[in-house]
Design a protein around this motif. Structure first.
Motif, PDB file in Angstrom:
ATOM      1  N   THR A 220       0.577   8.282  44.760  1.00  0.00           N
ATOM      2  CA  THR A 220       0.764   6.974  45.375  1.00  0.00           C
ATOM      3  C   THR A 220      -0.573   6.268  45.527  1.00  0.00           C
ATOM      4  O   THR A 220      -1.559   6.876  45.955  1.00  0.00           O
ATOM      5  N   LEU A 221      -0.593   4.992  45.206  1.00  0.00           N
ATOM      6  CA  LEU A 221      -1.751   4.153  45.490  1.00  0.00           C
ATOM      7  C   LEU A 221      -1.541   3.481  46.837  1.00  0.00           C
ATOM      8  O   LEU A 221      -0.427   3.077  47.168  1.00  0.00           O
ATOM      9  N   ILE A 222      -2.609   3.394  47.619  1.00  0.00           N
ATOM     10  CA  ILE A 222      -2.547   2.695  48.897  1.00  0.00           C
ATOM     11  C   ILE A 222      -3.610   1.613  48.909  1.00  0.00           C
ATOM     12  O   ILE A 222      -4.774   1.862  48.578  1.00  0.00           O
ATOM     13  N   GLN A 223      -3.204   0.425  49.294  1.00  0.00           N
ATOM     14  CA  GLN A 223      -4.130  -0.692  49.457  1.00  0.00           C
ATOM     15  C   GLN A 223      -4.138  -1.096  50.926  1.00  0.00           C
ATOM     16  O   GLN A 223      -3.088  -1.338  51.516  1.00  0.00           O
ATOM     17  N   ALA A 224      -5.330  -1.127  51.515  1.00  0.00           N
ATOM     18  CA  ALA A 224      -5.464  -1.593  52.897  1.00  0.00           C
ATOM     19  C   ALA A 224      -5.365  -3.110  52.900  1.00  0.00           C
ATOM     20  O   ALA A 224      -6.095  -3.796  52.186  1.00  0.00           O
ATOM     21  N   ASP A 225      -4.440  -3.633  53.693  1.00  0.00           N
ATOM     22  CA  ASP A 225      -4.239  -5.080  53.771  1.00  0.00           C
ATOM     23  C   ASP A 225      -5.152  -5.648  54.850  1.00  0.00           C
ATOM     24  O   ASP A 225      -4.731  -5.936  55.962  1.00  0.00           O
ATOM     25  N   ASN A 226      -6.416  -5.766  54.510  1.00  0.00           N
ATOM     26  CA  ASN A 226      -7.411  -6.339  55.420  1.00  0.00           C
ATOM     27  C   ASN A 226      -7.489  -7.826  55.112  1.00  0.00           C
ATOM     28  O   ASN A 226      -7.910  -8.228  54.043  1.00  0.00           O
ATOM     29  N   ARG A 227      -7.069  -8.661  56.045  1.00  0.00           N
ATOM     30  CA  ARG A 227      -6.836 -10.088  55.767  1.00  0.00           C
ATOM     31  C   ARG A 227      -8.033 -10.801  55.160  1.00  0.00           C
ATOM     32  O   ARG A 227      -7.889 -11.704  54.359  1.00  0.00           O
TER      33      ARG A 227
ATOM     34  N   LEU B 169      -1.228  -6.983  42.061  1.00  0.00           N
ATOM     35  CA  LEU B 169      -1.468  -5.561  42.307  1.00  0.00           C
ATOM     36  C   LEU B 169      -0.190  -4.715  42.263  1.00  0.00           C
ATOM     37  O   LEU B 169      -0.144  -3.676  41.605  1.00  0.00           O
ATOM     38  N   ILE B 170       0.858  -5.140  42.947  1.00  0.00           N
ATOM     39  CA  ILE B 170       2.093  -4.344  43.024  1.00  0.00           C
ATOM     40  C   ILE B 170       2.729  -4.218  41.643  1.00  0.00           C
ATOM     41  O   ILE B 170       3.131  -3.125  41.221  1.00  0.00           O
ATOM     42  N   GLU B 171       2.798  -5.327  40.921  1.00  0.00           N
ATOM     43  CA  GLU B 171       3.392  -5.287  39.585  1.00  0.00           C
ATOM     44  C   GLU B 171       2.599  -4.374  38.649  1.00  0.00           C
ATOM     45  O   GLU B 171       3.168  -3.572  37.906  1.00  0.00           O
ATOM     46  N   ALA B 172       1.272  -4.466  38.721  1.00  0.00           N
ATOM     47  CA  ALA B 172       0.440  -3.632  37.858  1.00  0.00           C
ATOM     48  C   ALA B 172       0.596  -2.155  38.194  1.00  0.00           C
ATOM     49  O   ALA B 172       0.608  -1.299  37.301  1.00  0.00           O
ATOM     50  N   ALA B 173       0.712  -1.826  39.483  1.00  0.00           N
ATOM     51  CA  ALA B 173       0.905  -0.434  39.885  1.00  0.00           C
ATOM     52  C   ALA B 173       2.211   0.114  39.330  1.00  0.00           C
ATOM     53  O   ALA B 173       2.254   1.228  38.788  1.00  0.00           O
ATOM     54  N   HIS B 174       3.272  -0.658  39.453  1.00  0.00           N
ATOM     55  CA  HIS B 174       4.569  -0.199  38.949  1.00  0.00           C
ATOM     56  C   HIS B 174       4.552  -0.054  37.432  1.00  0.00           C
ATOM     57  O   HIS B 174       5.113   0.905  36.889  1.00  0.00           O
ATOM     58  N   LEU B 175       3.897  -0.986  36.740  1.00  0.00           N
ATOM     59  CA  LEU B 175       3.787  -0.884  35.282  1.00  0.00           C
ATOM     60  C   LEU B 175       3.012   0.361  34.863  1.00  0.00           C
ATOM     61  O   LEU B 175       3.285   0.949  33.811  1.00  0.00           O
ATOM     62  N   ALA B 176       2.042   0.766  35.701  1.00  0.00           N
ATOM     63  CA  ALA B 176       1.248   1.964  35.402  1.00  0.00           C
ATOM     64  C   ALA B 176       1.936   3.247  35.855  1.00  0.00           C
ATOM     65  O   ALA B 176       1.398   4.344  35.671  1.00  0.00           O
ATOM     66  N   GLY B 177       3.122   3.134  36.467  1.00  0.00           N
ATOM     67  CA  GLY B 177       3.887   4.314  36.859  1.00  0.00           C
ATOM     68  C   GLY B 177       3.565   4.858  38.235  1.00  0.00           C
ATOM     69  O   GLY B 177       3.890   6.002  38.540  1.00  0.00           O
ATOM     70  N   PHE B 178       2.922   4.051  39.097  1.00  0.00           N
ATOM     71  CA  PHE B 178       2.562   4.485  40.436  1.00  0.00           C
ATOM     72  C   PHE B 178       3.485   3.888  41.487  1.00  0.00           C
ATOM     73  O   PHE B 178       3.923   2.737  41.358  1.00  0.00           O
ATOM     74  N   GLU B 179       3.734   4.662  42.538  1.00  0.00           N
ATOM     75  CA  GLU B 179       4.232   4.067  43.774  1.00  0.00           C
ATOM     76  C   GLU B 179       3.034   3.403  44.446  1.00  0.00           C
ATOM     77  O   GLU B 179       1.898   3.840  44.272  1.00  0.00           O
ATOM     78  N   ILE B 180       3.272   2.354  45.206  1.00  0.00           N
ATOM     79  CA  ILE B 180       2.158   1.704  45.904  1.00  0.00           C
ATOM     80  C   ILE B 180       2.602   1.307  47.298  1.00  0.00           C
ATOM     81  O   ILE B 180       3.747   0.914  47.514  1.00  0.00           O
ATOM     82  N   GLN B 181       1.690   1.469  48.242  1.00  0.00           N
ATOM     83  CA  GLN B 181       1.915   1.035  49.623  1.00  0.00           C
ATOM     84  C   GLN B 181       0.808   0.056  49.994  1.00  0.00           C
ATOM     85  O   GLN B 181      -0.363   0.306  49.708  1.00  0.00           O
TER      86      GLN B 181
END
Length: 198
Positions: A80-87, A95-107
């Protein structure tokens, strides 16, 4: 202190060192864009499902752009990839679309998503991540737990003779040799200690 890790493609990623500096399951350098990413990593170190994690280690590409999400988390069942949502530090909109295309779950995790009590307990434990517990101390504690089933933190302290008691107990929790509840309250003398059953 600001450092500039270099990605495999040779581009630098601005990061800083945040506290606590000690980690348990980090593979590679522990350097973060912001405190939120560091705090998420603290929680990963006390998550029983996590086998390892790394910082800024997986490149996502979209069109001609490249971005390194904050954390890559290895679990038995998935990566799983995790991105910190620091405003103030925006991640790319793709980012989310690219993660899914690369086969990763993302939070995408923001500060309100982090459990406060568990985070404080994780940070308290990680202060002692560099301590090593001698075999005789470990065996004494495990034998006591085998005999009694559970003990309180206060009752465990007397078994440590080669390392200070609190660092010793914290080290055994981080090593998944013993377990304590990290969610209901801050670690205290009455906190229950049991053998880890993974």
């Amino acid at each position: 202190m600001e450092i500039q890790p270099v990605s495999p493609q040779g581009s630098s990623i601005p990061t800083k060192i945040f506290y606590p500096q000690q980690t348990v399951r980090c593979s590679g350098p522990a350097a973060f864009r912001n405190q939120l990413a560091r705090d998420i990593a603290c929680l990963l170190d006390v998550d029983d499902d996590v086998t390892s994690w790394s910082c800024l280690s997986e490149a996502l590409r979209y069109g001609g752009e490249v971005y390194f999400p904050d954390l890559l988390v290895e679990r038995e069942s998935c990566r799983t990839l995790i991105q910190a949502d620091n405003r103030c530090e925006g991640a790319p909109t793709w980012l989310i679309e690219a993660a899914h295309l690369a086969g990763f779950e993302i939070q995408i995790l923001a500060r309100p998503d982090l459990p406060d009590v568990r985070l404080r307990n994780a940070k308290d434990l990680l202060r002692y991540a560099r301590y090593e517990v001698a075999l005789d101390d470990r065996v004494r504690l495990l034998a006591a737990l085998e005999e009694h089933g559970t003990l309180t933190v206060a009752e465990c302290l007397s078994v440590f003779r080669n390392v200070p008691p609190i660092p010793g107990l914290a080290s055994l929790v981080l090593a998944r040799i013993v377990a304590i509840d990290l969610d209901d309250a801050l670690i205290a003398p009455e906190t229950i200690v049991r053998r880890y059953r993974g």
